[in-house]
Design a protein around this motif. Structure first.
Motif, mmCIF file in Angstrom:
data_model
loop_
_atom_site.group_PDB
_atom_site.id
_atom_site.type_symbol
_atom_site.label_atom_id
_atom_site.label_comp_id
_atom_site.label_asym_id
_atom_site.label_seq_id
_atom_site.Cartn_x
_atom_site.Cartn_y
_atom_site.Cartn_z
ATOM 1 N N GLY A 132 69.948 74.062 79.652
ATOM 2 C CA GLY A 132 70.215 74.771 78.199
ATOM 3 C C GLY A 132 68.996 74.812 77.826
ATOM 4 O O GLY A 132 68.319 75.773 76.987
ATOM 5 N N LEU A 133 67.917 73.756 77.817
ATOM 6 C CA LEU A 133 66.663 73.567 76.983
ATOM 7 C C LEU A 133 65.767 74.534 77.727
ATOM 8 O O LEU A 133 64.907 75.103 77.288
ATOM 9 C CB LEU A 133 66.063 72.048 77.083
ATOM 10 C CG LEU A 133 66.915 71.129 76.339
ATOM 11 C CD1 LEU A 133 66.344 69.765 76.612
ATOM 12 C CD2 LEU A 133 66.852 71.483 74.969
ATOM 13 N N PHE A 134 65.761 74.589 79.155
ATOM 14 C CA PHE A 134 64.861 75.755 79.834
ATOM 15 C C PHE A 134 65.305 76.929 79.368
ATOM 16 O O PHE A 134 64.273 77.814 79.117
ATOM 17 C CB PHE A 134 64.933 75.375 81.278
ATOM 18 C CG PHE A 134 64.311 74.195 82.023
ATOM 19 C CD1 PHE A 134 62.854 74.013 81.458
ATOM 20 C CD2 PHE A 134 64.594 73.428 82.644
ATOM 21 C CE1 PHE A 134 62.006 72.753 82.036
ATOM 22 C CE2 PHE A 134 63.942 72.260 83.146
ATOM 23 C CZ PHE A 134 62.720 71.811 82.820
ATOM 24 N N VAL A 135 66.507 77.334 79.298
ATOM 25 C CA VAL A 135 66.713 78.755 79.138
ATOM 26 C C VAL A 135 66.791 79.046 77.420
ATOM 27 O O VAL A 135 66.196 80.100 77.207
ATOM 28 C CB VAL A 135 68.152 78.896 79.437
ATOM 29 C CG1 VAL A 135 68.824 80.348 79.000
ATOM 30 C CG2 VAL A 135 68.312 78.828 80.895
ATOM 31 N N THR A 136 66.955 78.100 76.629
ATOM 32 C CA THR A 136 66.947 78.420 75.189
ATOM 33 C C THR A 136 65.808 78.195 74.618
ATOM 34 O O THR A 136 65.138 79.016 73.717
ATOM 35 C CB THR A 136 68.225 77.806 74.450
ATOM 36 O OG1 THR A 136 67.861 76.431 74.584
ATOM 37 C CG2 THR A 136 69.353 78.339 75.140
ATOM 38 N N VAL A 137 64.960 76.912 74.828
ATOM 39 C CA VAL A 137 63.936 76.551 74.021
ATOM 40 C C VAL A 137 62.652 77.430 74.833
ATOM 41 O O VAL A 137 61.961 77.891 73.895
ATOM 42 C CB VAL A 137 63.588 75.033 74.051
ATOM 43 C CG1 VAL A 137 62.475 74.691 73.522
ATOM 44 C CG2 VAL A 137 64.801 74.514 73.465
ATOM 45 N N LEU A 138 62.667 77.345 75.876
ATOM 46 C CA LEU A 138 61.350 77.916 76.737
ATOM 47 C C LEU A 138 61.575 79.248 76.977
ATOM 48 O O LEU A 138 60.736 80.135 77.488
ATOM 49 C CB LEU A 138 61.181 77.201 77.967
ATOM 50 C CG LEU A 138 60.773 75.779 77.830
ATOM 51 C CD1 LEU A 138 60.601 75.003 79.428
ATOM 52 C CD2 LEU A 138 59.499 75.451 76.935
ATOM 53 N N GLY A 139 62.890 79.893 76.904
ATOM 54 C CA GLY A 139 63.128 81.280 77.075
ATOM 55 C C GLY A 139 63.036 81.612 78.447
ATOM 56 O O GLY A 139 62.744 82.934 78.771
ATOM 57 N N LEU A 140 63.448 80.765 79.514
ATOM 58 C CA LEU A 140 63.186 81.124 81.043
ATOM 59 C C LEU A 140 64.527 81.850 81.275
ATOM 60 O O LEU A 140 65.713 81.628 80.824
ATOM 61 C CB LEU A 140 63.021 79.780 81.820
ATOM 62 C CG LEU A 140 61.715 79.286 81.512
ATOM 63 C CD1 LEU A 140 61.379 78.012 82.118
ATOM 64 C CD2 LEU A 140 60.594 80.197 81.785
ATOM 65 N N PRO A 141 64.466 82.543 82.389
ATOM 66 C CA PRO A 141 65.760 83.204 82.763
ATOM 67 C C PRO A 141 66.581 82.255 83.454
ATOM 68 O O PRO A 141 66.021 81.421 84.298
ATOM 69 C CB PRO A 141 65.462 84.332 83.668
ATOM 70 C CG PRO A 141 63.976 83.776 84.136
ATOM 71 C CD PRO A 141 63.263 83.331 82.983
ATOM 72 N N ASP A 175 80.218 89.042 72.109
ATOM 73 C CA ASP A 175 79.005 89.704 71.317
ATOM 74 C C ASP A 175 77.784 89.340 71.865
ATOM 75 O O ASP A 175 76.827 90.273 72.122
ATOM 76 C CB ASP A 175 79.124 89.207 69.755
ATOM 77 C CG ASP A 175 80.272 89.615 68.993
ATOM 78 O OD1 ASP A 175 80.858 90.626 69.703
ATOM 79 O OD2 ASP A 175 80.570 89.204 68.070
ATOM 80 N N ILE A 176 77.336 88.089 72.569
ATOM 81 C CA ILE A 176 76.196 87.616 72.850
ATOM 82 C C ILE A 176 76.223 88.691 74.209
ATOM 83 O O ILE A 176 74.878 89.006 74.593
ATOM 84 C CB ILE A 176 76.044 86.231 73.228
ATOM 85 C CG1 ILE A 176 76.020 85.416 71.931
ATOM 86 C CG2 ILE A 176 75.053 85.765 74.167
ATOM 87 C CD1 ILE A 176 76.166 83.899 72.056
ATOM 88 N N VAL A 191 75.471 84.885 64.828
ATOM 89 C CA VAL A 191 75.708 84.081 65.713
ATOM 90 C C VAL A 191 74.593 83.206 66.225
ATOM 91 O O VAL A 191 73.679 83.768 66.515
ATOM 92 C CB VAL A 191 76.349 85.043 67.047
ATOM 93 C CG1 VAL A 191 76.512 84.103 68.244
ATOM 94 C CG2 VAL A 191 77.473 85.721 66.413
ATOM 95 N N ALA A 192 74.857 81.812 66.355
ATOM 96 C CA ALA A 192 73.804 81.065 66.959
ATOM 97 C C ALA A 192 73.579 81.254 68.327
ATOM 98 O O ALA A 192 74.029 80.394 68.979
ATOM 99 C CB ALA A 192 73.983 79.566 66.489
ATOM 100 N N VAL A 193 72.869 82.276 68.628
ATOM 101 C CA VAL A 193 72.620 82.487 70.466
ATOM 102 C C VAL A 193 72.389 81.312 70.970
ATOM 103 O O VAL A 193 72.659 80.906 72.139
ATOM 104 C CB VAL A 193 72.112 83.690 70.377
ATOM 105 C CG1 VAL A 193 71.721 84.064 71.726
ATOM 106 C CG2 VAL A 193 72.713 84.966 69.907
ATOM 107 N N LYS A 194 71.116 80.604 70.755
ATOM 108 C CA LYS A 194 70.580 79.667 71.411
ATOM 109 C C LYS A 194 71.292 78.591 71.629
ATOM 110 O O LYS A 194 71.522 77.843 72.521
ATOM 111 C CB LYS A 194 69.428 79.388 70.970
ATOM 112 C CG LYS A 194 68.031 80.489 71.279
ATOM 113 C CD LYS A 194 66.714 80.062 70.755
ATOM 114 C CE LYS A 194 65.570 81.270 71.099
ATOM 115 N NZ LYS A 194 64.346 80.831 70.565
#
Length: 358
Positions: A126-135, A210-211, A223-226
């Motif tokens: 989750g950190l890689f996807v949401t914080v770093l924005g990686l696919p 929605d996301i 919506v808190a997406v991250k």
């Protein structure tokens, strides 16, 4: 007087039935539910051992881990993401349980540590996807290899098979002594009901759709997406770790190569159940039907003596069909709804001064 007052309402209720039937038949999960029922009927009629209590229990136990991991995977895919590290998380949890048990850690403490480990592994995704924005596809392919490698670091080629017999037999125990109905199947049914309520009857579930449909629009609506995606990956890791604990106790052994390639079946069940790979669409009913359909097909082929390699090929073909099929149907529906272009008749132009048409 009462019948006269209720007659219009009754007529409206009866008139609404055709629309409800059409909506039910056009639902994305309807084909997989129908295929599941047809598969169960045919297998029961043409395979002598299929409908026995013993085989039903074996079938449900064989899909238990897949069903567990498919539930949070459904939520993740609906948001437009994916988690391909679930089987490796399962294996690392199993290897950790084996290493802790060999080291003399009490089984209850080892189980808790494994669940916390799974949450940490999911949170890392989750950190890689949401914080770093990686696919998420690239991230979880990487962690799939990482977590599997850590499992080999813990156990290597060894197997741990000295678990307490009461725990091992308890993992396969029937519910209330009913043959063919393991307790884990009842637990999964309860979890599926909880996930269905969360997804289809709460604001959290609506925010997930929605996301998946439009991330930017969901963010603008509050919506808190991250944060949502982070907790979904954490949940996926925790449940995958729990599936690893159950898998270990069910088979009574821990190995680093446990559940190798199982993520393919999890993804296949989710997509087969009508969840769109692009996000925004899917139901828990469809996913659970997809899990049971895959399990039924594999169980029937095993009773026919089909080899494991062929079973893997069948799983791959079903995965391809589950992705191509809905998109093909949607494309055909769009073509039917699009009106054909009207042809405007051409009017001959008058001749020019030299007698020729331009």
């Amino acid at each position: 007087m009462a019948p006269e007052r209720t007659a219009p309402a009754a007529r409206e209720h009866a008139a609404a039935w055709p629309g409800r039937v059409r909506a039910l038949l056009s639902a994305r999960e309807s084909p997989v539910v129908a295929a599941l029922l047809v598969s169960l009927v045919f297998a029961s009629l043409f395979l002598d051992m299929f409908a026995t209590g013993r085989n039903m229990g074996f079938l449900l136990l064989s899909v238990a881990a897949i069903a567990l991991m498919a539930l949070p995977m459904t939520l993740i895919v609906i948001t437009g993401e994916i988690d391909l590290s679930v089987a490796s998380t399962l294996a690392l949890s199993s290897a950790t349980l084996g290493a802790l048990w060999e080291a003399g850690v009490p089984i209850e403490t080892a189980l808790l540590i494994c669940l916390l480990l799974g949450a940490a592994l999911g949170a890392l995704n989750g950190l890689f996807v949401t914080v770093l924005g990686l696919p998420s596809l690239a991230v979880t392919i990487g962690t799939m290899a990482l977590y599997r490698g850590l499992a080999y670091v813990l156990l290597g080629d060894r197997a741990v098979a000295s678990y307490p017999q009461d725990w091992v037999s308890g993992a396969r125990a029937p519910f209330l002594g009913i043959e063919g109905l393991p307790w884990i199947a009842v637990a999964i049914l309860a979890m599926a009901a909880l996930f269905a309520v969360l997804l289809h009857a709460t604001g959290i579930g609506r925010s997930l759709y929605d996301i998946g449909n439009n991330t930017e629009a969901a963010r603008f609506t509050g919506v808190a997406v991250k944060r949502t995606k982070f907790w979904l990956f954490t949940l996926s890791g925790t449940v995958a770790s729990g599936a690893g604990v159950f898998w270990t106790l069910q088979y009574g052994t821990s190995r680093a190569d446990t559940a190798f390639g199982l993520e393919l079946q999890v993804v296949a069940a989710v997509l087969l159940g009508g969840v769109s790979i692009f996000g925004g669409v899917g139901t828990v009913l469809g996913v659970m039907s997809g899990v049971l359909l895959l399990g039924t097909v594999r169980n029937a082929l095993q009773l026919l003596g089909v080899s494991g390699d062929v079973l893997q090929i069948v799983t791959g073909l079903i995965l391809i069909a589950s992705v191509v099929g809905p998109n093909l149907v949607a494309s055909l529906r769009r073509r039917r709804r699009t009106p054909a272009p009207t042809r405007v008749p051409t009017v001959p132009r008058p001749p020019t001064h030299d007698g020729e048409t331009p």
